[in-house]
Write a protein that holds these residues in place. Structure first.
Motif, PDB file in Angstrom:
ATOM      1  N   VAL A  15     -79.532  49.610  43.208  1.00 39.92           N
ATOM      2  CA  VAL A  15     -79.959  50.502  42.133  1.00 39.92           C
ATOM      3  C   VAL A  15     -81.403  50.171  41.764  1.00 39.92           C
ATOM      4  CG1 VAL A  15     -79.069  48.999  40.300  1.00 39.92           C
ATOM      5  CG2 VAL A  15     -79.274  51.441  39.876  1.00 39.92           C
ATOM      6  N   GLU A  16     -82.154  51.203  41.391  1.00 41.63           N
ATOM      7  CA  GLU A  16     -83.524  51.024  40.912  1.00 41.63           C
ATOM      8  C   GLU A  16     -83.547  51.378  39.434  1.00 41.63           C
ATOM      9  OE1 GLU A  16     -86.082  53.439  43.337  1.00 41.63           O
ATOM     10  OE2 GLU A  16     -85.686  52.244  45.127  1.00 41.63           O
ATOM     11  N   VAL A  17     -83.978  50.425  38.608  1.00 43.61           N
ATOM     12  CA  VAL A  17     -84.034  50.632  37.162  1.00 43.61           C
ATOM     13  C   VAL A  17     -85.320  50.018  36.613  1.00 43.61           C
ATOM     14  CG1 VAL A  17     -81.518  50.665  36.875  1.00 43.61           C
ATOM     15  CG2 VAL A  17     -82.768  48.516  36.608  1.00 43.61           C
ATOM     16  N   TRP A  69     -90.349  48.259  37.326  1.00 42.38           N
ATOM     17  CA  TRP A  69     -89.289  48.802  38.172  1.00 42.38           C
ATOM     18  C   TRP A  69     -88.690  47.655  38.968  1.00 42.38           C
ATOM     19  CZ3 TRP A  69     -86.829  53.288  38.283  1.00 42.38           C
ATOM     20  CH2 TRP A  69     -87.421  54.391  37.674  1.00 42.38           C
ATOM     21  N   ILE A  70     -87.381  47.568  38.924  1.00 42.86           N
ATOM     22  CA  ILE A  70     -86.641  46.524  39.629  1.00 42.86           C
ATOM     23  C   ILE A  70     -85.636  47.192  40.572  1.00 42.86           C
ATOM     24  CG2 ILE A  70     -84.967  44.625  39.343  1.00 42.86           C
ATOM     25  CD1 ILE A  70     -87.758  43.925  38.336  1.00 42.86           C
ATOM     26  N   GLU A  71     -85.601  46.717  41.805  1.00 44.04           N
ATOM     27  CA  GLU A  71     -84.564  47.131  42.749  1.00 44.04           C
ATOM     28  C   GLU A  71     -83.555  45.989  42.819  1.00 44.04           C
ATOM     29  OE1 GLU A  71     -84.930  49.092  46.961  1.00 44.04           O
ATOM     30  OE2 GLU A  71     -85.094  46.900  47.137  1.00 44.04           O
ATOM     31  N   ALA A  72     -82.309  46.289  42.458  1.00 45.02           N
ATOM     32  CA  ALA A  72     -81.273  45.249  42.427  1.00 45.02           C
ATOM     33  C   ALA A  72     -80.152  45.602  43.389  1.00 45.02           C
ATOM     34  CB  ALA A  72     -80.720  45.104  41.013  1.00 45.02           C
ATOM     35  N   THR A  73     -79.792  44.654  44.222  1.00 47.98           N
ATOM     36  CA  THR A  73     -78.603  44.784  45.055  1.00 47.98           C
ATOM     37  C   THR A  73     -77.512  43.984  44.368  1.00 47.98           C
ATOM     38  OG1 THR A  73     -79.923  45.050  47.049  1.00 47.98           O
ATOM     39  CG2 THR A  73     -77.601  44.402  47.338  1.00 47.98           C
ATOM     40  N   ILE A  74     -76.413  44.661  44.079  1.00 52.05           N
ATOM     41  CA  ILE A  74     -75.335  44.095  43.265  1.00 52.05           C
ATOM     42  C   ILE A  74     -74.131  43.816  44.156  1.00 52.05           C
ATOM     43  CG2 ILE A  74     -73.892  44.468  41.224  1.00 52.05           C
ATOM     44  CD1 ILE A  74     -75.988  46.625  40.389  1.00 52.05           C
TER      45      ILE A  74
END
Length: 166
Positions: free
Chosen positions: A90-92, A103-108
């Motif tokens: 997700v990018e938030v 902007w942070i790209e997080a792989t959960i």
């Protein structure tokens, strides 16, 4: 007895190696519980977002996510909780300690059943610069499209490369 001593020393070096690795990589490692409360955040948070790790632990991660992105973030968390086999990316926008948005790209990944992690693991990176370039490119495309749709003259594209036949 010597084997046990070497094993302990190797284990200590292994812990130091992993700790150094986590501290020095550009990615941010975060662990949250099922309601999004931060239980661990790697020291890289200071370099990336300006916070001391202790400033975030115990807080709900949603507090720092831009209001327009919270639903997308919650949906991604819910997806990995309901299907632990697949990670979600997700990018938030996340609030920097200075009040700006990054902007942070997080792989959960759901690691609740992992005895070591025991939570939901987020591997994140700052993509603010990339998002700025994307926005600039979108704006240029819109400008060119507006120009092309409003021009009444003919426009020709000519390839001026030398093909060697001249």
């Amino acid at each position: 007895m010597a084997d046990d001593t070497n094993l302990r020393r190797d284990d200590d070096c292994g812990r130091d190696w992993y700790r150094t690795l986590v501290e020095e990589v550009n990615d941010l490692a975060t662990v949250v519980d099922t309601d999004g409360t931060i239980t661990y955040v790697s020291p890289a948070v200071t370099r990336i977002l300006g916070y001391d790790p202790d400033d975030l632990v115990g807080h709900e991660g949603y507090e720092f996510v831009h209001p327009e992105d919270r639903e997308r973030n919650a949906d991604a968390l819910e997806t990995v909780l309901s299907d632990p086999s697949e990670p979600e990316t997700v990018e938030v926008r996340f609030r920097h300690a200075d009040g700006s948005w990054r902007w942070i790209e997080a792989t959960i990944r759901n690691r609740l059943d992992d005895d070591v992690i025991g939570g939901v693991l987020l591997s994140s990176r700052d993509i603010t610069e990339r998002k700025q370039y994307e926005l600039e490119a979108e704006e240029l495309v819109e400008e060119y499209e507006a120009l092309l749709h409003n021009v009444e003259d003919a426009i020709f594209l000519i390839n001026v490369e030398d093909d060697g036949d001249t």
